[in-house]
Design a protein around this motif. Structure first.
Motif, PDB file in Angstrom:
ATOM      1  N   GLN A   1       0.851  -1.184   0.000  1.00 47.21           N
ATOM      2  CA  GLN A   1       0.000   0.000   0.000  1.00 47.21           C
ATOM      3  C   GLN A   1       0.886   1.232   0.000  1.00 47.21           C
ATOM      4  N   CYS A   2       0.707   2.086  -0.991  1.00 48.28           N
ATOM      5  CA  CYS A   2       1.546   3.273  -1.139  1.00 48.28           C
ATOM      6  C   CYS A   2       0.647   4.493  -1.250  1.00 48.28           C
ATOM      7  N   GLY A   3       0.304   5.089  -0.125  1.00 48.01           N
ATOM      8  CA  GLY A   3      -0.604   6.234  -0.161  1.00 48.01           C
ATOM      9  C   GLY A   3      -1.953   5.814  -0.695  1.00 48.01           C
ATOM     10  N   ASP A   4      -2.399   6.456  -1.783  1.00 48.67           N
ATOM     11  CA  ASP A   4      -3.701   6.114  -2.357  1.00 48.67           C
ATOM     12  C   ASP A   4      -3.567   5.114  -3.496  1.00 48.67           C
ATOM     13  N   SER A   5      -2.401   4.495  -3.628  1.00 47.46           N
ATOM     14  CA  SER A   5      -2.186   3.521  -4.689  1.00 47.46           C
ATOM     15  C   SER A   5      -1.665   2.219  -4.093  1.00 47.46           C
ATOM     16  N   VAL A   6      -1.510   1.222  -4.957  1.00 41.68           N
ATOM     17  CA  VAL A   6      -0.878  -0.033  -4.560  1.00 41.68           C
ATOM     18  C   VAL A   6       0.306  -0.280  -5.482  1.00 41.68           C
ATOM     19  N   PHE A   7       1.228  -1.115  -4.997  1.00 47.41           N
ATOM     20  CA  PHE A   7       2.444  -1.416  -5.751  1.00 47.41           C
ATOM     21  C   PHE A   7       2.634  -2.922  -5.803  1.00 47.41           C
ATOM     22  N   PRO A   8       2.637  -3.462  -7.013  1.00 45.40           N
ATOM     23  CA  PRO A   8       2.328  -2.827  -8.295  1.00 45.40           C
ATOM     24  C   PRO A   8       0.818  -2.810  -8.546  1.00 45.40           C
ATOM     25  N   ARG A   9       0.378  -2.012  -9.491  1.00 46.68           N
ATOM     26  CA  ARG A   9      -0.986  -2.104 -10.001  1.00 46.68           C
ATOM     27  C   ARG A   9      -1.085  -3.389 -10.836  1.00 46.68           C
ATOM     28  N   VAL A  10      -2.195  -4.073 -10.753  1.00 44.34           N
ATOM     29  CA  VAL A  10      -2.391  -5.288 -11.545  1.00 44.34           C
ATOM     30  C   VAL A  10      -3.650  -5.125 -12.391  1.00 44.34           C
ATOM     31  N   ILE A  11      -3.494  -5.309 -13.703  1.00 48.26           N
ATOM     32  CA  ILE A  11      -4.613  -5.200 -14.636  1.00 48.26           C
ATOM     33  C   ILE A  11      -4.766  -6.538 -15.346  1.00 48.26           C
TER      34      ILE A  11
ATOM     35  N   ILE B   1      -4.890  -0.200 -25.456  1.00 44.43           N
ATOM     36  CA  ILE B   1      -3.832   0.646 -24.890  1.00 44.43           C
ATOM     37  C   ILE B   1      -4.027   2.097 -25.332  1.00 44.43           C
ATOM     38  N   ASN B   2      -4.303   2.297 -26.608  1.00 46.56           N
ATOM     39  CA  ASN B   2      -4.510   3.646 -27.138  1.00 46.56           C
ATOM     40  C   ASN B   2      -5.704   4.329 -26.479  1.00 46.56           C
ATOM     41  N   ASP B   3      -6.809   3.588 -26.304  1.00 42.53           N
ATOM     42  CA  ASP B   3      -8.019   4.146 -25.681  1.00 42.53           C
ATOM     43  C   ASP B   3      -7.786   4.543 -24.224  1.00 42.53           C
ATOM     44  N   ASN B   4      -6.928   3.790 -23.543  1.00 41.68           N
ATOM     45  CA  ASN B   4      -6.757   3.971 -22.097  1.00 41.68           C
ATOM     46  C   ASN B   4      -5.407   4.562 -21.698  1.00 41.68           C
ATOM     47  N   ILE B   5      -4.679   5.103 -22.667  1.00 40.31           N
ATOM     48  CA  ILE B   5      -3.299   5.505 -22.396  1.00 40.31           C
ATOM     49  C   ILE B   5      -3.179   6.521 -21.265  1.00 40.31           C
ATOM     50  N   ASP B   6      -4.104   7.479 -21.176  1.00 42.85           N
ATOM     51  CA  ASP B   6      -4.021   8.493 -20.115  1.00 42.85           C
ATOM     52  C   ASP B   6      -4.200   7.869 -18.740  1.00 42.85           C
ATOM     53  N   VAL B   7      -5.135   6.936 -18.632  1.00 40.54           N
ATOM     54  CA  VAL B   7      -5.385   6.260 -17.350  1.00 40.54           C
ATOM     55  C   VAL B   7      -4.196   5.370 -16.982  1.00 40.54           C
ATOM     56  N   LEU B   8      -3.661   4.664 -17.976  1.00 37.83           N
ATOM     57  CA  LEU B   8      -2.506   3.794 -17.729  1.00 37.83           C
ATOM     58  C   LEU B   8      -1.291   4.608 -17.291  1.00 37.83           C
ATOM     59  N   GLU B   9      -1.081   5.752 -17.939  1.00 35.04           N
ATOM     60  CA  GLU B   9       0.026   6.632 -17.555  1.00 35.04           C
ATOM     61  C   GLU B   9      -0.147   7.124 -16.119  1.00 35.04           C
ATOM     62  N   GLY B  10      -1.385   7.468 -15.759  1.00 35.91           N
ATOM     63  CA  GLY B  10      -1.665   7.921 -14.396  1.00 35.91           C
ATOM     64  C   GLY B  10      -1.418   6.829 -13.373  1.00 35.91           C
ATOM     65  N   ALA B  11      -1.825   5.597 -13.725  1.00 31.27           N
ATOM     66  CA  ALA B  11      -1.617   4.461 -12.821  1.00 31.27           C
ATOM     67  C   ALA B  11      -0.129   4.186 -12.629  1.00 31.27           C
ATOM     68  N   LEU B  12       0.634   4.300 -13.713  1.00 30.78           N
ATOM     69  CA  LEU B  12       2.087   4.069 -13.629  1.00 30.78           C
ATOM     70  C   LEU B  12       2.738   5.148 -12.776  1.00 30.78           C
ATOM     71  N   LYS B  13       2.307   6.381 -12.940  1.00 27.83           N
ATOM     72  CA  LYS B  13       2.901   7.489 -12.192  1.00 27.83           C
ATOM     73  C   LYS B  13       2.632   7.362 -10.692  1.00 27.83           C
ATOM     74  N   SER B  14       1.428   6.917 -10.336  1.00 31.36           N
ATOM     75  CA  SER B  14       1.082   6.821  -8.914  1.00 31.36           C
ATOM     76  C   SER B  14       1.618   5.548  -8.273  1.00 31.36           C
ATOM     77  N   SER B  15       1.735   4.478  -9.041  1.00 32.34           N
ATOM     78  CA  SER B  15       2.161   3.197  -8.478  1.00 32.34           C
ATOM     79  C   SER B  15       3.643   2.924  -8.681  1.00 32.34           C
TER      80      SER B  15
ATOM     81  N   ASN C   1       8.372  16.577  -8.459  1.00 30.16           N
ATOM     82  CA  ASN C   1       6.983  16.643  -7.957  1.00 30.16           C
ATOM     83  C   ASN C   1       6.948  16.426  -6.446  1.00 30.16           C
ATOM     84  N   GLY C   2       8.057  16.796  -5.799  1.00 30.65           N
ATOM     85  CA  GLY C   2       8.159  16.599  -4.354  1.00 30.65           C
ATOM     86  C   GLY C   2       8.643  15.220  -3.978  1.00 30.65           C
ATOM     87  N   VAL C   3       8.937  14.387  -4.967  1.00 31.89           N
ATOM     88  CA  VAL C   3       9.370  13.018  -4.727  1.00 31.89           C
ATOM     89  C   VAL C   3      10.855  12.877  -5.029  1.00 31.89           C
TER      90      VAL C   3
END
Length: 329
Positions: free
Chosen positions: A16-26, A42-56, A238-240
């Motif tokens: 558990q990493c803040g509001d995410s998990v490590f790793p995300r599993v799809i 992948i093309n349809d969901n690229i923004d969501v996938l990028e967000g998931a990668l950034k947070s996890s 980004n503070g990290v």
């Protein structure tokens, strides 16, 4: 056509990493049945996938129609990240290419452990993303440990603030020994000609000078090369802050380094890194590590700045085959 949703899943021992998990599993819910649909998904969901990668920091894709080096090439290429070929790298790990962008993760013997590291962080040029593909899982063992480097550094800062600040302010220098010939028995056995993509000592020296290395030719024809000062800690803006280096892998796994760490790793000013600091970092990393238990066809996308990776030893008759594609963006 309706947009295919993302089907998240949980697996044992996720962190558990803040509001995410490590790793995300799809997990593919069965609606993505071929490679064309995969690319579209992948093309349809690229923004969501990028967000998931950034947070996890890492995403595991399970059950998608990826079963070969070629299909993995297509899957990873669908993210449209600029390619980072192994040939262009300065890594001295031995690899075998399948396509221009796809190669084996490591050719070290199965009983050899590859310890946690950021890919090519011991060189001046490193990728920002890593795709792993499990073509064939081992009978036993062979997990890929993944460690959240931001959490590691935050804990180091809490437990040993002076040590953490020393790493951040001084940086590191790495010294590697490149053999005259490729040595497949070693995890770091790529020759200096292969590592530097050159054909002569003159070309090698020219490239090393361009990259601000110092070097020494050894009597057996091998090359001892020391990097310019490289970061031990990277601020992602980004503070990290992440513990971005090869310290654990070098200390735990490079030949002769545990007995004499300064033979391969020092602070950027040339001063010795205390063994107690290396032991502490190695110990803290265990707290923030998830051992990824591969299944055939799995693909993992790892942010090379956020997460370290390694390889556990494995056994059994089945050859473990994990392939890699790198990206720089």
């Amino acid at each position: 056509m309706m947009k295919t949703a993302i089907n998240y899943a949980e697996v044992p021992h996720q962190l558990q990493c803040g509001d995410s998990v490590f790793p995300r599993v799809i997990v593919n819910d069965g609606s993505v049945t071929n490679l064309s649909e995969c690319e579209r998904w992948i093309n349809d969901n690229i923004d969501v996938l990028e967000g998931a990668l950034k947070s996890s920091g890492a995403i595991l894709f399970r059950g998608f129609p990826v079963n070969s080096a070629e299909t993995f090439d297509t899957f990873s290429n669908a993210f449209a990240y600029p390619n980072f070929t192994y040939k262009e790298s300065l890594s001295n790990a031995v690899r075998i290419n399948f396509t221009e962008r796809v190669f084996t993760a490591n050719e070290a013997p199965k009983e050899v452990e590859i310890y946690l590291h950021h890919e090519m962080a011991q060189t001046p040029i490193s990728p920002s993303k890593i795709f792993f593909f499990c073509k064939s899982a081992a009978n036993e063992g062979g997990a890929t440990p993944l460690c959240r480097s931001d959490m590691l550094f935050a804990e180091l800062l809490k437990r040993a603030p002076e040590v953490a600040q020393e790493f951040a302010s001084k940086g590191l220098k790495y010294t590697t020994h490149m053999p005259a010939e490729d040595d497949l028995r070693s995890g770091q056995g790529r020759s200096w000609m292969s590592t530097l993509s050159v054909e002569s000592k003159e070309q090698a020296e020219h490239k090393l000078a361009e990259l601000k290395y110092s070097w020494k030719w050894m009597p057996d024809g091998s090359l001892k090369a020391t990097t310019p000062v490289l970061p031990a800690v990277v601020d992602l803006g980004n503070g990290v802050k992440v513990f971005y280096n090869q310290l654990i892998a070098a200390y735990m796994g490079w030949k002769g380094v545990k007995e004499n760490p300064a033979s391969a790793i020092t602070f950027g000013d040339g001063s010795h890194i205390p063994v107690a600091a290396l032991e502490l970092v190695t110990s803290i990393a265990e707290q923030f590590t998830f051992d990824l238990p591969w299944q055939d066809g799995d693909v993992a996308l790892v942010d090379n700045y956020m997460a370290m990776h390694g390889r556990k030893p494995y056994s059994g008759e089945r050859k473990r085959e994990v392939l890699v594609a790198l990206a720089m963006n």
